[in-house]
Design an enzyme around this catalytic site. Structure first.
Site, short mmCIF file in Angstrom:
data_model
loop_
_atom_site.label_atom_id
_atom_site.label_comp_id
_atom_site.label_asym_id
_atom_site.label_seq_id
_atom_site.Cartn_x
_atom_site.Cartn_y
_atom_site.Cartn_z
N CYS A 174 0.80 -1.24 0.00
CA CYS A 174 0.00 0.00 0.00
C CYS A 174 0.82 1.28 0.00
O CYS A 174 0.37 2.31 -0.50
CB CYS A 174 -0.95 0.01 1.20
SG CYS A 174 -2.31 -1.15 1.00
N GLN A 175 1.98 1.26 0.64
CA GLN A 175 2.76 2.50 0.66
C GLN A 175 3.20 2.84 -0.76
O GLN A 175 3.59 1.93 -1.50
CB GLN A 175 4.01 2.31 1.54
CG GLN A 175 4.61 3.66 1.96
CD GLN A 175 5.84 3.48 2.86
OE1 GLN A 175 6.36 2.39 3.03
NE2 GLN A 175 6.31 4.56 3.45
N TYR A 307 9.94 -4.40 -3.06
CA TYR A 307 10.84 -3.72 -2.11
C TYR A 307 11.70 -4.74 -1.38
O TYR A 307 11.45 -5.95 -1.44
CB TYR A 307 10.03 -2.89 -1.10
CG TYR A 307 9.35 -1.73 -1.77
CD1 TYR A 307 10.06 -0.57 -2.07
CD2 TYR A 307 8.02 -1.82 -2.18
CE1 TYR A 307 9.45 0.48 -2.74
CE2 TYR A 307 7.41 -0.77 -2.85
CZ TYR A 307 8.14 0.38 -3.13
OH TYR A 307 7.54 1.41 -3.80
N GLY A 309 12.02 -4.59 1.92
CA GLY A 309 11.16 -4.89 3.05
C GLY A 309 10.10 -3.83 3.16
O GLY A 309 10.25 -2.72 2.64
N GLU A 311 7.39 -2.43 6.23
CA GLU A 311 7.19 -2.53 7.68
C GLU A 311 5.73 -2.71 8.10
O GLU A 311 5.28 -2.10 9.07
CB GLU A 311 7.79 -1.28 8.33
CG GLU A 311 7.09 0.06 7.99
CD GLU A 311 7.57 0.75 6.72
OE1 GLU A 311 8.12 0.08 5.82
OE2 GLU A 311 7.39 1.98 6.63
N HIS A 335 16.10 -2.76 9.93
CA HIS A 335 15.44 -1.56 9.42
C HIS A 335 13.92 -1.66 9.58
O HIS A 335 13.29 -0.76 10.17
CB HIS A 335 15.82 -1.37 7.94
CG HIS A 335 15.17 -0.21 7.28
ND1 HIS A 335 15.78 1.02 7.15
CD2 HIS A 335 13.93 -0.07 6.74
CE1 HIS A 335 14.94 1.85 6.55
NE2 HIS A 335 13.81 1.22 6.28
N GLU A 336 13.34 -2.75 9.10
CA GLU A 336 11.88 -2.85 9.14
C GLU A 336 11.37 -2.88 10.58
O GLU A 336 10.32 -2.32 10.90
CB GLU A 336 11.40 -4.08 8.37
CG GLU A 336 11.81 -4.13 6.89
CD GLU A 336 11.62 -2.82 6.14
OE1 GLU A 336 10.72 -2.04 6.50
OE2 GLU A 336 12.39 -2.58 5.19
N HIS A 339 11.15 0.45 12.18
CA HIS A 339 9.95 1.19 11.80
C HIS A 339 8.82 1.02 12.83
O HIS A 339 7.88 1.81 12.84
CB HIS A 339 9.42 0.71 10.44
CG HIS A 339 9.98 1.43 9.25
ND1 HIS A 339 9.90 2.79 9.10
CD2 HIS A 339 10.62 0.96 8.15
CE1 HIS A 339 10.45 3.14 7.94
NE2 HIS A 339 10.91 2.05 7.35
N GLU A 358 11.76 7.50 7.19
CA GLU A 358 12.90 6.69 6.72
C GLU A 358 14.24 7.15 7.28
O GLU A 358 15.10 6.33 7.56
CB GLU A 358 12.92 6.67 5.18
CG GLU A 358 11.70 5.98 4.56
CD GLU A 358 11.53 4.50 4.93
OE1 GLU A 358 12.50 3.88 5.43
OE2 GLU A 358 10.42 3.98 4.73
N ASP A 418 5.54 8.00 -5.42
CA ASP A 418 6.42 6.94 -5.93
C ASP A 418 7.52 7.52 -6.82
O ASP A 418 8.63 6.97 -6.90
CB ASP A 418 5.64 5.89 -6.75
CG ASP A 418 4.90 4.89 -5.85
OD1 ASP A 418 5.26 4.77 -4.66
OD2 ASP A 418 3.97 4.23 -6.35
N TYR A 426 16.16 8.75 3.08
CA TYR A 426 16.84 7.78 3.94
C TYR A 426 18.18 8.33 4.41
O TYR A 426 18.47 8.36 5.61
CB TYR A 426 17.12 6.47 3.18
CG TYR A 426 15.90 5.67 2.81
CD1 TYR A 426 15.06 6.07 1.77
CD2 TYR A 426 15.59 4.49 3.48
CE1 TYR A 426 13.95 5.32 1.41
CE2 TYR A 426 14.47 3.73 3.12
CZ TYR A 426 13.66 4.16 2.10
OH TYR A 426 12.56 3.43 1.76
N1 BES Z 1 8.89 1.61 3.85
C1 BES Z 1 9.96 1.22 3.03
C2 BES Z 1 9.54 0.69 1.69
C3 BES Z 1 8.70 1.64 0.88
C4 BES Z 1 8.96 2.99 0.85
C5 BES Z 1 7.65 1.17 0.14
C6 BES Z 1 8.17 3.86 0.09
C7 BES Z 1 6.86 2.02 -0.61
C8 BES Z 1 7.12 3.37 -0.64
C9 BES Z 1 10.85 0.17 3.71
O1 BES Z 1 10.98 0.34 5.08
C10 BES Z 1 12.24 0.31 3.17
O2 BES Z 1 12.80 1.34 3.34
N2 BES Z 1 12.76 -0.72 2.53
C11 BES Z 1 14.09 -0.72 2.01
C12 BES Z 1 15.02 -1.52 2.87
C13 BES Z 1 15.97 -0.78 3.67
C14 BES Z 1 16.96 -1.62 4.42
C15 BES Z 1 16.46 0.54 3.32
C16 BES Z 1 14.08 -1.35 0.65
O3 BES Z 1 13.03 -1.83 0.23
O4 BES Z 1 15.11 -1.38 0.00
ZN ZN Z 2 12.11 1.99 5.63
#
Ligand code: BES
Ligand code: ZN
Length: 664
Positions: A174-175, A307, A309, A311, A335-336, A339, A358, A418, A426
């Site tokens: 959903c994010q 992705y 991960g 959260e 990381h997750e 969150h 993030e 997106d 981050y």
């Molecule tokens: N919440 C994010 C994934 C995300 C962000 C999905 C924006 C949709 C829109 C998740 O926590 C994330 O940051 N995942 C990273 C992993 C991380 C170790 C930096 C990824 O997917 O690479």
């Molecule tokens: Zn994240």
């Protein structure tokens, strides 16, 4: 900036120097004016709903998974009250590619208007008129609907696309703004509500809440369906709602944790996570405060999960590329799980302030790693992050760079969150927090602020200004120090941060040394005689014996930074690939960096084809998008053909991003 990288980048072609200088002097003044709104938290521009008028006290969500039709049939019931001083005549909710059947207020069918004109990229609205009675007290709003084959939040996989090949599979993502295509909602991180979910499916099902044990007398939707029930007592925003259903099983990975996957992979998943999950939770608890969600589980998805991960509360969704057999990707779990505090308990009020989710999470993730493996590892990870930030800014087209390399982005003209997604929130975000930790006097001084901040905003959503105010409030005696921070540049200036951070390079130094040796060998290569035999005489697999994947990453990053196009570079990179075997690494971070080095070094069609083949096996956008960007530069036809071949495998979000990247 790490000294060795600085040295390398100033010597060689692929320099980031332009982005390391703050751009303040060259930017129009308007970009630097304080963007503080009249009141906080700031309004979310990425929703079409009238969320500001209502409190959502509770949400009940019922789904039936119609496998033959590949649709979800759902009913959502909101318990709403009006906010003080608000008297709207309607409730306006976000939807996207949903068929809406009926609306009820307090159980009575009412007229509704499902708007057919889409507003890209935000979707549609469904509007329900409120009568005076409803508008005075707490009332229930019910909507029945079904998903369609156009919804962007779901991917349906055929049995042959799964590991067990036995059953179809369904998962959501959903994010940022896809929840509106799963159910009509106030699709903004500013609205949080407890959610109770019931899902009827023929296959095992998970959702973002704690499992409610099966009731004795299950009301049956269809004879073969089982009803899965989940309670999320902590108020969550819509983007954290998640479901998955398919041939799922689970095994424990800690006292409060389980991993779910398809049966053929479950043992490998358990092995990958069982050593670290509880340690990470305990480290995070000692940095922030006790974990409030009761259970922390992980679902390992099929390879098209876009992705690394996600959260989702109680059930982190993870890419199967983490399952490498060597526990080298567990930082994604750190990381997750971080969150659970940053993002899930304390939430950005809109995607303009995404760095609060993030940046804080990366900061906490590295603190967890530091607490367990030592500060040097924390710094090592930050060094890689700084490099990722430089690369992310470099690959942005100039038009986009000005907007999306800022910490606080501007999405008020219906930009797609997106599209704004990159490493910037981050890494610039965690850099700001690391910088604040340093200037305020180090961890001992900064640390008490962490539980204070998360305690103050838990179960709420906030903007960047509330974060800064809280910092000034907590460190009232250190106002002078905080005043030295160039807030406007940090918040609004495009490009690299205004401050160069000092990292401990002790773990990176061996990597830089080996990179320097390769670079020196390339420079010293005999003209016309720079063949592989020459490099083979100088390097061997022993050079990297005992290294971690992260050290390979730093070596590859540093080489990609400091090599120029030449026959000697081509021969060197080819030899390096043969000697160190990076293309067959079990770690996708290593494989992806290998191609970042090998493709621009013109290794030739076999390498491009190997990259194309790899792109057919990974669905994680972090690897897929850069992979296609590399491929299209050397062989556009191969890139387009590869995309067409695997289009159906990619997740809808990934598919549309790559299509955009390739100009299709
Ligand atoms: N919440 C994010 C994934 C995300 C962000 C999905 C924006 C949709 C829109 C998740 O926590 C994330 O940051 N995942 C990273 C992993 C991380 C170790 C930096 C990824 O997917 O690479
Ligand atoms: Zn994240």
């Amino acid at each position: 900036m790490i000294p060795s990288l600085l040295r390398a980048s100033s010597l060689f072609k692929r320099s980031f120097a332009t982005f390391t200088t703050p751009l303040k002097a060259t930017m129009p003044a308007s970009l630097f004016e304080s963007k503080r709104p009249a009141s906080s938290p700031e309004y979310d521009p990425s929703t079409l709903s009238n969320y500001q008028h209502f409190n959502v006290l509770h949400t009940d969500l019922d789904y039936r998974v119609d496998w033959p039709k590949r649709k979800l049939f759902g009913t959502v019931v909101y318990k709403l009250t009006l906010k003080a001083n608000k008297a709207p005549e309607q409730v306006v909710l976000d939807t996207s590619f949903l068929d809406i059947h009926e609306a009820k207020i307090n159980g009575q069918s009412v007229k509704f208007n499902a708007d057919t004109e889409r507003v890209e990229p935000l979707g549609n609205t469904v509007t329900v008129d409120l009568d005076a009675a409803a508008a005075t007290a707490e009332f229930d709003l019910t909507l029945s609907f079904n998903t369609t084959d156009k919804v962007t939040a779901l991917q349906w996989l055929e049995p042959e696309q799964t590991a067990s090949k036995k059953a179809p599979y369904l998962f959501s993502q959903c994010q940022a703004i896809h929840a509106r295509s799963l159910y009509p909602c106030f699709d903004t991180p500013s609205v949080k509500t407890p959610i109770h979910t019931k899902i009827a499916s023929v296959y095992p099902t998970v959702a973002s809440g704690n499992v409610v044990p099966a009731q004795e007398s299950q009301e049956e939707y269809a004879t073969t369906d089982t009803i899965y029930e989940f309670q999320q007592e902590i108020p969550i925003p819509s983007y954290l709602f998640a479901i998955a259903s398919g041939d799922l099983t689970s095994l424990p990975i800690g006292p409060r944790s389980k991993v779910y996957s398809e049966p053929p992979n479950i043992d490998a998943c358990q092995y990958e996570f069982e050593a670290d999950t509880e340690k990470f939770l305990e480290a995070a608890e000692s940095i922030v405060f006790p974990y409030e969600w009761k259970t922390y589980n992980v679902l390992v998805l099929p390879p098209s999960f876009p992705y690394g991960g996600m959260e989702n509360p109680n059930i982190t969704f993870a890419t199967p590329t983490l399952i490498s057999g060597d526990r080298q990707n567990v930082d994604v779990i750190a990381h997750e799980l971080a969150h659970s505090w940053s993002g899930n308990l304390v939430t950005n009020c809109s995607w303009e302030h995404f760095w609060l989710n993030e940046g804080w999470t990366v900061y906490l993730e590295r603190r967890i790693i530091g607490a367990i493996h030592g500060e040097a590892h924390r710094h090592f990870s930050a060094i890689i992050g700084w490099k990722d930030l430089q690369t992310a800014i470099e690959v942005m087209s100039p038009a986009v760079r000005e907007q999306y390399s800022r910490l606080v982005v501007h999405l008020k003209e219906r930009q797609d969150p997106d599209d704004a997604f990159s490493s910037v929130p981050y890494e610039k975000g965690s850099s700001l927090l690391f910088h604040l930790e340093n200037v305020l006097g180090g961890k001992a001084v900064f640390d008490p602020f962490i539980p204070y901040y998360f305690g103050k905003f838990k179960k709420r959503s906030l903007d960047t200004y509330q974060f800064r105010d809280t910092l000034y409030e907590f460190f009232a005696d250190k106002k002078d120090i905080l005043d030295t921070v160039d807030w406007d540049t940090w918040f609004y200036a495009p490009g690299m941060p205004p401050v160069k951070l000092n990292f401990d390079t002790s773990l990176a130094d061996v990597c830089y040394k080996l990179a320097d040796k390769w670079v020196a060998a390339i420079k010293a290569a005999p003209a016309g005689g720079a063949d592989e035999a020459y490099f083979r005489g100088l390097f061997s697999a022993d050079d990297i014996a005992g290294w971690t994947s992260t050290q390979y990453v730093v070596l590859l990053d540093s080489l990609a930074d400091s090599t120029t196009e030449s026959a000697a570079t081509t021969a060197a990179v080819r030899t390096l690939g043969d000697v160190y075997q990076f293309a067959s690494s079990s770690n996708p971070e290593v494989i992806s960096r290998w191609y970042t080095l090998a493709v621009p070094a013109h290794l030739g069609p076999a390498t491009y084809q190997a990259l194309a083949d790899w792109l057919g096996t990974v669905g994680r956008m972090k690897f897929v998008r850069p992979g296609f960007r590399l491929l299209v530069k050397v062989d556009r036809d191969l890139a387009v053909a590869t995309f067409r071949k695997h289009e159906a495998f990619y997740h809808p979000i990934c598919r549309s991003m790559v299509a955009k990247d390739l100009g299709l």
